[in-house]
Design an enzyme around this catalytic site. Structure first.
Site, PDB file in Angstrom:
ATOM      1  N   GLY A 207     -44.212 -11.167  12.993  1.00 51.80           N
ATOM      2  CA  GLY A 207     -45.359 -10.569  13.653  1.00 51.80           C
ATOM      3  C   GLY A 207     -45.182  -9.116  14.030  1.00 51.80           C
TER       4      GLY A 207
ATOM      5  N   GLU B 262     -36.188 -17.317   9.290  1.00 54.29           N
ATOM      6  CA  GLU B 262     -37.121 -16.338   9.834  1.00 54.29           C
ATOM      7  C   GLU B 262     -36.387 -15.390  10.788  1.00 54.29           C
ATOM      8  OE1 GLU B 262     -41.485 -17.950   9.945  1.00 54.29           O
ATOM      9  OE2 GLU B 262     -40.360 -18.815  11.588  1.00 54.29           O
TER      10      GLU B 262
ATOM     11  N   HIS C  46     -39.059 -23.274  15.699  1.00 59.55           N
ATOM     12  CA  HIS C  46     -39.563 -21.929  15.433  1.00 59.55           C
ATOM     13  C   HIS C  46     -39.040 -20.980  16.510  1.00 59.55           C
ATOM     14  CE1 HIS C  46     -42.391 -18.581  15.072  1.00 59.55           C
ATOM     15  NE2 HIS C  46     -42.603 -18.999  13.837  1.00 59.55           N
TER      16      HIS C  46
ATOM     17  N   GLU D 104     -40.348 -18.941  18.364  1.00 57.04           N
ATOM     18  CA  GLU D 104     -41.128 -18.932  19.606  1.00 57.04           C
ATOM     19  C   GLU D 104     -40.791 -20.134  20.477  1.00 57.04           C
ATOM     20  OE1 GLU D 104     -44.369 -16.536  17.028  1.00 57.04           O
ATOM     21  OE2 GLU D 104     -44.771 -18.629  17.507  1.00 57.04           O
TER      22      GLU D 104
ATOM     23  N   SER E  50     -43.399 -11.554   8.517  1.00 57.04           N
ATOM     24  CA  SER E  50     -44.345 -10.545   8.035  1.00 57.04           C
ATOM     25  C   SER E  50     -44.518 -10.578   6.517  1.00 57.04           C
ATOM     26  CB  SER E  50     -43.936  -9.143   8.511  1.00 57.04           C
ATOM     27  OG  SER E  50     -43.931  -9.077   9.924  1.00 57.04           O
TER      28      SER E  50
ATOM     29  N   ASN F  59     -48.336 -21.170   9.230  1.00 56.41           N
ATOM     30  CA  ASN F  59     -48.211 -21.543  10.636  1.00 56.41           C
ATOM     31  C   ASN F  59     -49.307 -20.824  11.421  1.00 56.41           C
ATOM     32  OD1 ASN F  59     -47.418 -22.159  13.229  1.00 56.41           O
ATOM     33  ND2 ASN F  59     -45.542 -20.942  13.184  1.00 56.41           N
TER      34      ASN F  59
ATOM     35  N   LYS G  15     -50.073 -21.129  14.478  1.00 51.82           N
ATOM     36  CA  LYS G  15     -49.682 -20.872  15.864  1.00 51.82           C
ATOM     37  C   LYS G  15     -50.847 -21.234  16.798  1.00 51.82           C
ATOM     38  CE  LYS G  15     -46.337 -17.517  14.237  1.00 51.82           C
ATOM     39  NZ  LYS G  15     -45.596 -16.262  14.503  1.00 51.82           N
TER      40      LYS G  15
END
Length: 248
Positions: free
Chosen positions: A171, A165, A95, A97, A211, A12, A14
């Site tokens: 991240g 996730e 996702h 985000e 990560s 991904n 992003k």
């Protein structure tokens, strides 16, 4: 059944990259890559056609989002049919985000997944808990609720890859231990068995994101219920090849 589920690694990107960066990624994506791993990269929507044209044919290309309808007055959105028209077959939906930065609800994500499947795309729906939810022992409650919302709109499980996730590990440099990740994956598979069917539970790939790196991917890949990875920043770097080849 684990060895009958083909290992799957998604990248991904992003909100990263330009044509020059994509050219660099294409160079290292020529491998060698394990033939036993299905690989998909998710690029910004303005680069869908460019990425599809440049990327080797054996690598899928995904949009990072789409809307729940085919067309209309939805400024800034993209439809599944448009993704297909760009030559791409995949979309990442839900996702963390999208959920926590842009405020997408479980219901909206489910509707998006349903429309994407109806339009013929393959879908990577993402689920996962925040740090406070894990620390208050609510992981199962959160991810099961996210799954429950998805199920009514999933018409073809063979075109779905579930990405677990944990939000606290995306991240941040923090990673769920292989045992922590395996525990959640096993519980998700049992949930599918109890709430959908044994066939879906045995055949649906559940991948891990948070990560993932060249340093930890092999250990994570050894677990019985982790069928691959959804990788963020590491998918922009040559180390991504090592993650693709984690089971090679």
């Amino acid at each position: 059944m684990a060895n009958q589920r083909k290992f799957f690694v998604g990248g991904n990107w992003k909100l990263n990259g330009d044509k020059a960066a994509i050219d660099g990624i294409v160079t290292f994506m020529k491998g060698p890559l394990s033939a036993d791993t299905e690989v998909v990269v998710g690029c910004p929507q303005c680069y869908l056609m460019y990425t599809r044209e440049k990327m080797p044919a054996n690598i899928g290309v995904a949009a990072q989002n789409c809307y729940k309808t085919a067309k209309g007055a939805f400024t800034g959105e993209i439809a599944p049919a448009m993704i297909k028209d760009c030559g791409c077959q995949w979309v990442i939906l839900g996702h963390s985000e999208r959920r926590h930065v842009f405020g997408e609800s479980d219901q909206l994500i489910s509707e998006k997944v349903g429309h994407a499947l109806e339009a013929g795309l393959k879908v990577i729906p993402c689920i996962g808990e925040k740090l406070d939810e894990r620390e208050s022992n609510r992981t199962e409650e959160v991810v099961f609720a996210q799954m429950k919302a998805l199920v009514p709109n999933i018409t073809d499980w063979s075109r779905v890859v579930i990405a677990y996730e944990p939000v606290w590990a995306i991240g941040t440099g923090k990673t769920a231990s292989p045992q922590q990740a395996q525990d959640v994956h096993a519980k998700l598979r049992k949930w599918l068995r109890d709430n959908v069917s044994a066939k879906v539970a045995d055949s649906t790939r559940i991948i891990y994101g948070g990560s993932v790196s060249a340093g930890n991917c092999k250990e994570l890949a050894k677990t019985g219920d982790i069928d691959g990875f959804l990788v963020g920043g590491a998918s922009l770097k040559p180390d991504f090849v090592q993650i693709i080849n984690a089971r090679a």
